[in-house]
Design a protein around this motif. Structure first.
Motif, PDB file in Angstrom:
ATOM      1  N   ILE A  76       0.864  -1.172   0.000  1.00 27.75           N
ATOM      2  CA  ILE A  76       0.000   0.000   0.000  1.00 27.75           C
ATOM      3  C   ILE A  76       0.901   1.222   0.000  1.00 27.75           C
ATOM      4  CG2 ILE A  76      -1.778   1.278   1.240  1.00 27.75           C
ATOM      5  CD1 ILE A  76      -2.714  -1.392   0.095  1.00 27.75           C
ATOM      6  N   GLY A  77       0.689   2.096  -0.991  1.00 28.21           N
ATOM      7  CA  GLY A  77       1.513   3.291  -1.121  1.00 28.21           C
ATOM      8  C   GLY A  77       0.777   4.540  -0.671  1.00 28.21           C
ATOM      9  N   ARG A  78       1.566   5.546  -0.287  1.00 28.36           N
ATOM     10  CA  ARG A  78       1.031   6.841   0.149  1.00 28.36           C
ATOM     11  C   ARG A  78       1.877   7.942  -0.475  1.00 28.36           C
ATOM     12  NH1 ARG A  78       2.250  10.663   4.173  1.00 28.36           N
ATOM     13  NH2 ARG A  78       0.426  11.726   5.075  1.00 28.36           N
ATOM     14  N   ILE A 118      -5.966  -0.798   6.677  1.00 33.20           N
ATOM     15  CA  ILE A 118      -4.704  -0.208   7.082  1.00 33.20           C
ATOM     16  C   ILE A 118      -4.975   1.212   7.557  1.00 33.20           C
ATOM     17  CG2 ILE A 118      -4.126   0.556   4.724  1.00 33.20           C
ATOM     18  CD1 ILE A 118      -1.171  -0.021   5.456  1.00 33.20           C
ATOM     19  N   ASP A 119      -4.480   1.548   8.744  1.00 30.07           N
ATOM     20  CA  ASP A 119      -4.684   2.909   9.231  1.00 30.07           C
ATOM     21  C   ASP A 119      -3.534   3.794   8.765  1.00 30.07           C
ATOM     22  OD1 ASP A 119      -2.527   2.556  10.983  1.00 30.07           O
ATOM     23  OD2 ASP A 119      -3.819   2.092  12.692  1.00 30.07           O
ATOM     24  N   THR A 120      -3.604   5.070   9.070  1.00 33.78           N
ATOM     25  CA  THR A 120      -2.621   6.011   8.543  1.00 33.78           C
ATOM     26  C   THR A 120      -1.249   5.851   9.186  1.00 33.78           C
ATOM     27  OG1 THR A 120      -3.480   7.678  10.080  1.00 33.78           O
ATOM     28  CG2 THR A 120      -4.345   7.709   7.827  1.00 33.78           C
ATOM     29  N   ASP A 121      -1.136   5.029  10.235  1.00 35.39           N
ATOM     30  CA  ASP A 121       0.168   4.687  10.805  1.00 35.39           C
ATOM     31  C   ASP A 121       0.742   3.414  10.203  1.00 35.39           C
ATOM     32  OD1 ASP A 121       0.227   6.869  12.591  1.00 35.39           O
ATOM     33  OD2 ASP A 121      -1.028   5.781  14.029  1.00 35.39           O
ATOM     34  N   GLY A 122      -0.042   2.739   9.341  1.00 38.94           N
ATOM     35  CA  GLY A 122       0.440   1.522   8.706  1.00 38.94           C
ATOM     36  C   GLY A 122       0.055   0.241   9.407  1.00 38.94           C
ATOM     37  N   ASP A 123      -0.753   0.310  10.457  1.00 34.01           N
ATOM     38  CA  ASP A 123      -1.180  -0.906  11.155  1.00 34.01           C
ATOM     39  C   ASP A 123      -2.210  -1.644  10.301  1.00 34.01           C
ATOM     40  OD1 ASP A 123       0.439  -0.430  13.374  1.00 34.01           O
ATOM     41  OD2 ASP A 123      -1.069   0.870  14.288  1.00 34.01           O
TER      42      ASP A 123
END
Length: 202
Positions: A76-78, A118-123
């Motif tokens: 997953i990319g940001r 996936i949350d914004t912290d990557g969990d």
């Protein structure tokens, strides 16, 4: 327009963001009617972007698959508007697909095993879909739950992780779905070559 534009979404700056290829690199750009296309970032690697969406943090998030070199894995990319890119690798053979921003400030996506969050912290949290061979689309329904297609079924997943599945009569291979205000859905059945309308039981 640069080569092979593919996935696109409305970005946080009211422009259209898209990804494309250039001389073996992966490029992300945005475009508006006044300025035309503007490059956001260029990465010296190649991968396929299946879906993109604006996230709850003001960045654009996307699913990455079909990695073409050793630097990359499915993930997953940001990407931020100033060109900062980050990726969270996924387990091997995840095959991330459709992606949507959920009502809980997280991103939800389909993969080979089911639905993942996936949350914004990557969990990362994964929710298997039983007896599924292919996961199609995922959207936020009018009830703020996550709705998805899985083979000949439509599924509902709450943000607390409760999942329900319904078989759609005569369906063969469901892909995209669109929620309607009355609680029903339009469904694309690729194998049967038809559109279907289905209302899940209450």
């Amino acid at each position: 327009m640069p080569g092979f534009p593919d996935a696109l979404t409305l970005g946080p700056d009211d422009t259209v963001w898209y990804e494309h290829s250039a001389a073996g690199d992966k490029v992300f750009s945005r475009v508006d009617l006044k300025q035309g296309p503007t490059q956001i970032t260029r990465l010296d690697t190649q991968f396929s972007v299946v879906a993109m969406t604006e996230g709850p943090d003001g960045a654009v998030w996307f699913t990455q698959s079909e990695e073409y070199d050793a630097k990359q894995r499915e993930g997953i990319g940001r990407l931020t508007s100033d060109g900062k890119y980050r990726k969270w690798p996924l387990p091997a053979n995840s095959s991330p697909g459709a992606l949507v921003a959920g009502p809980d400030r997280a991103l939800w996506f389909t993969d080979s095993a089911g639905i993942s969050r996936i949350d914004t912290d990557g969990d990362l949290t994964r929710y298997p879909v039983r007896n599924a061979t292919y996961l199609g689309d995922i959207v936020v329904g009018t009830d703020t739950s996550l709705w998805f297609t899985a083979d000949h079924r439509i599924g509902r997943l709450t943000t607390e992780g409760r999942m329900t599945l319904w078989p759609v009569p005569d369906a063969e291979d469901l892909g995209a779905l669109v929620p309607l205000e009355d609680g029903s859905f339009w469904l694309a059945d690729r194998k049967a070559d038809v559109l279907r309308r289905f209302t899940p039981p209450q």
